[in-house]
Scaffold this motif. Structure first.
Motif, PDB file in Angstrom:
ATOM      1  N   HIS A 165       0.814  -1.219   0.050  1.00 52.75           N
ATOM      2  CA  HIS A 165       0.069  -0.163   0.194  1.00 52.75           C
ATOM      3  C   HIS A 165       0.931   1.329   0.182  1.00 52.75           C
ATOM      4  O   HIS A 165       1.637   1.352   0.978  1.00 52.75           O
ATOM      5  N   HIS A 166       0.872   1.905  -1.112  1.00 53.66           N
ATOM      6  CA  HIS A 166       1.737   3.319  -1.102  1.00 53.66           C
ATOM      7  C   HIS A 166       0.845   4.306  -1.002  1.00 53.66           C
ATOM      8  O   HIS A 166      -0.403   4.394  -1.409  1.00 53.66           O
ATOM      9  N   HIS A 167       1.056   5.153   0.204  1.00 54.34           N
ATOM     10  CA  HIS A 167       0.407   6.444   0.550  1.00 54.34           C
ATOM     11  C   HIS A 167       1.143   7.330   1.156  1.00 54.34           C
ATOM     12  O   HIS A 167       2.238   7.320   1.680  1.00 54.34           O
ATOM     13  N   GLY A 168       0.503   8.596   1.050  1.00 54.87           N
ATOM     14  CA  GLY A 168       1.581   9.464   1.665  1.00 54.87           C
ATOM     15  C   GLY A 168       2.186  10.430   0.566  1.00 54.87           C
ATOM     16  O   GLY A 168       2.524   9.681  -0.430  1.00 54.87           O
ATOM     17  N   PHE A 169       2.364  11.575   0.935  1.00 55.52           N
ATOM     18  CA  PHE A 169       3.221  12.494   0.133  1.00 55.52           C
ATOM     19  C   PHE A 169       4.532  12.046   0.257  1.00 55.52           C
ATOM     20  O   PHE A 169       5.593  12.599  -0.775  1.00 55.52           O
ATOM     21  N   LEU A 170       5.057  11.420   1.239  1.00 55.30           N
ATOM     22  CA  LEU A 170       6.434  11.055   1.610  1.00 55.30           C
ATOM     23  C   LEU A 170       6.524   9.354   1.118  1.00 55.30           C
ATOM     24  O   LEU A 170       7.621   8.739   1.629  1.00 55.30           O
ATOM     25  N   SER A 171       5.655   8.993   0.480  1.00 56.42           N
ATOM     26  CA  SER A 171       5.763   7.525  -0.245  1.00 56.42           C
ATOM     27  C   SER A 171       5.728   6.528   0.881  1.00 56.42           C
ATOM     28  O   SER A 171       6.691   5.755   1.074  1.00 56.42           O
ATOM     29  N   ASN A 172       4.854   6.670   1.949  1.00 57.65           N
ATOM     30  CA  ASN A 172       4.877   5.592   2.806  1.00 57.65           C
ATOM     31  C   ASN A 172       4.497   4.341   2.408  1.00 57.65           C
ATOM     32  O   ASN A 172       3.842   4.369   1.130  1.00 57.65           O
ATOM     33  N   LEU A 173       5.079   3.303   2.738  1.00 59.38           N
ATOM     34  CA  LEU A 173       4.799   1.832   2.308  1.00 59.38           C
ATOM     35  C   LEU A 173       4.355   1.101   3.317  1.00 59.38           C
ATOM     36  O   LEU A 173       4.799   0.917   4.425  1.00 59.38           O
ATOM     37  N   GLU A 174       3.102   0.415   3.054  1.00 52.25           N
ATOM     38  CA  GLU A 174       2.479  -0.737   4.112  1.00 52.25           C
ATOM     39  C   GLU A 174       2.395  -1.794   3.434  1.00 52.25           C
ATOM     40  O   GLU A 174       2.116  -2.309   2.593  1.00 52.25           O
ATOM     41  N   ARG A 175       3.324  -2.900   3.867  1.00 47.38           N
ATOM     42  CA  ARG A 175       3.445  -4.291   3.249  1.00 47.38           C
ATOM     43  C   ARG A 175       2.359  -5.316   4.064  1.00 47.38           C
ATOM     44  O   ARG A 175       2.423  -5.338   5.459  1.00 47.38           O
TER      45      ARG A 175
END
Length: 245
Positions: A165-175
């Motif tokens: 899951h790519h989200h946020g303006f800082l390219s946060n990543l949830e695996r």
């Protein structure tokens, strides 16, 4: 027969297009993207009035363009406001629209049927000039552009055995570890499917209690086919490795 003719031809390599993809992007869009018919009609109206004349009390073309614009806007807003889950509801909608249009034409061409309503329709002459349509189209275009930028910061990526899951303006990543991923496709609105081939994808990883629901995925059937090919190729590879061991 010669010895050369008995040799079997070399097996053909599978085409690259048949190979399963390594990753698939799933981008859910907001419902405003279904308003693109209004954007197209406003652009056409702006171009027509820019080259064929502005709106005034004697310009029939401007009145006709305004009526078409209002009609497309009304239908598009109905599509956005209500769900049409079956083709029967779609048929009913077009049937009612045809009845209303036929009734209006009957009153226009035969005013003696309902003279009071005919008098009201005669006075109904909406006008808008080219500047209005250019402005309206520009506003919608800017909103669409903003949507295209925002969705790039919130999307899902399907990979073998995992979801990202790519989200946020800082390219946060949830695996999310997702072995034995189960996918379900739902098409709740035939109009929305007609406009963007969109629908709902439900992803259910075996390691998660809650399902991941993604609405308004464009070209949903193509996405589902790609995911199915990826998961099918993964199962074949796992079984092949097990047989070797």
């Amino acid at each position: 027969m010669t010895e050369a003719s008995q040799v079997d031809p070399a097996p053909k390599r599978p085409k690259r297009s048949e190979e399963p993809p390594k990753s698939i992007l799933l981008v859910p869009y907001p419902k405003i993207v279904f308003l693109y018919p209004i954007l197209l009609v406003s652009l056409v109206a702006a171009i027509v009035l820019s080259f064929l004349g502005n709106a005034d009390a004697t310009n029939r073309l401007a009145a006709m363009v305004s009526v078409v614009f209002l009609g497309v806007t009304a239908v598009n807003l109905v599509i956005l406001a209500f769900d049409f889950p079956r083709t029967t509801s779609l048929t009913l909608f077009f049937f009612i629209a045809a009845l209303v249009m036929g009734f209006v034409l009957l009153v226009v061409y035969y005013p003696e049927v309902l003279p009071a309503l005919a008098h009201v329709l005669e006075r109904f002459r909406p006008f808008a000039n080219a500047t209005f349509y250019w402005t309206f189209a520009g506003i919608l275009a800017l909103i669409f552009l903003a949507v295209m930028v925002v969705v790039r910061f919130d999307y899902w990526e399907v990979r073998p055995n995992e979801l990202l899951h790519h989200h946020g303006f800082l390219s946060n990543l949830e695996r999310v570890y997702a072995p034995n991923l189960r996918i379900d496709k739902e098409i709740s609105d035939v109009f929305e499917y007609f406009l963007l081939r969109s629908g709902r994808l439900i992803l259910q990883p075996s390691s998660e209690r809650r399902a991941i629901i993604l609405d308004n995925i464009p070209f949903i059937s193509q996405k589902e086919e790609l995911i199915t090919r990826m998961l099918g190729a993964l199962q074949v590879e796992v079984r092949h490795d097990n047989e070797n061991h």
